[in-house]
Design a protein around this motif. Structure first.
Motif: not given
Length: 228
Positions: A5-11, A18-19, A201-202
């Protein structure tokens, strides 16, 4: 897509370096560049931020989310120009099924540039009936989407059952199946067992209801044998 599974972070464009550094440390696979949430939509500024993501060698989904599906009120012609400007730096372009005046153009742009297209659909109030979900999947496939994403508000356990079952039924396609809201959190991990390929995710602030914080999500995936 990868086997795990690929985990994606919205930014967005706030504290982006920093993020990104935190994302790499937490072994997040991709970022979703939420250009609709940027403080500045000037093409040069947007491209600068897209280049920054690539400097960190992270995979990137680029989207300019429509207002009706949780984004901002940006004219379609401007959205299209942004997609054209960032496609060089993105791995995936995400456009809504309901954005009828540009979705086909975005899918074709991605294909022409050797990138993947993701056609998405969001309902923040309910999980539709099975027939409607199937119509969403079929219409997205007909557009030529490489990946089909549908995110629905989960209001009951029955909603979860239906969402996962219809995802399994269509698992010959690359799908992203998300149940939003507190009750839908389980789908952000369990979805992979039914055919979903991405989860979101976040870090700090969630972009959608029911997202699981990055560190906790990675641990959950490890617990169920979905990450090493």
């Amino acid at each position: 897509m990868e086997n795990y599974p690929l985990v994606v972070l919205p930014i967005d464009d706030k504290d982006i370096e920093k993020t990104l550094a935190i994302a790499i440390d937490k072994k997040i696979d991709m970022v979703e560049l939420r250009i609709d949430q940027f403080s500045n939509l000037d093409i040069g500024y947007v491209v600068e931020k897209a280049k920054l993501v690539k400097k960190y060698e992270m995979g990137m989904i680029a989207t300019v989310r429509s207002k009706s599906e949780g984004g901002s009120d940006i004219p379609d012609e401007i959205r299209m120009k942004i997609f054209e400007a960032v496609v060089e730096y993105a791995d995936i372009l995400d456009v809504e099924l309901t954005s009828k005046s540009i979705n086909k153009k975005v899918v074709e742009l991605a294909k022409d540039e050797g990138k993947l297209s993701l056609v998405s659909y969001h309902d923040f109030e309910k999980t539709p009936e099975n027939e409607e979900i199937q119509e969403i999947i079929d219409a997205s496939a007909q557009l030529g989407a490489d990946i089909i994403k549908y995110a629905f508000k989960i209001n009951s356990i029955e909603d979860i059952r239906r969402l996962m079952c219809i995802t399994a039924k269509n698992s010959h396609r690359k799908l992203v199946a998300i149940g939003m809201g507190e009750l839908g959190k389980i789908t952000r991990v369990a979805g992979f067992f039914f055919g979903s390929v991405l989860t979101y995710t976040y870090i700090g602030r969630a972009f959608a209801p029911g997202q699981i914080e990055a560190g906790k999500l990675i641990e959950e995936l490890k617990f169920y044998g979905l990450r090493s």
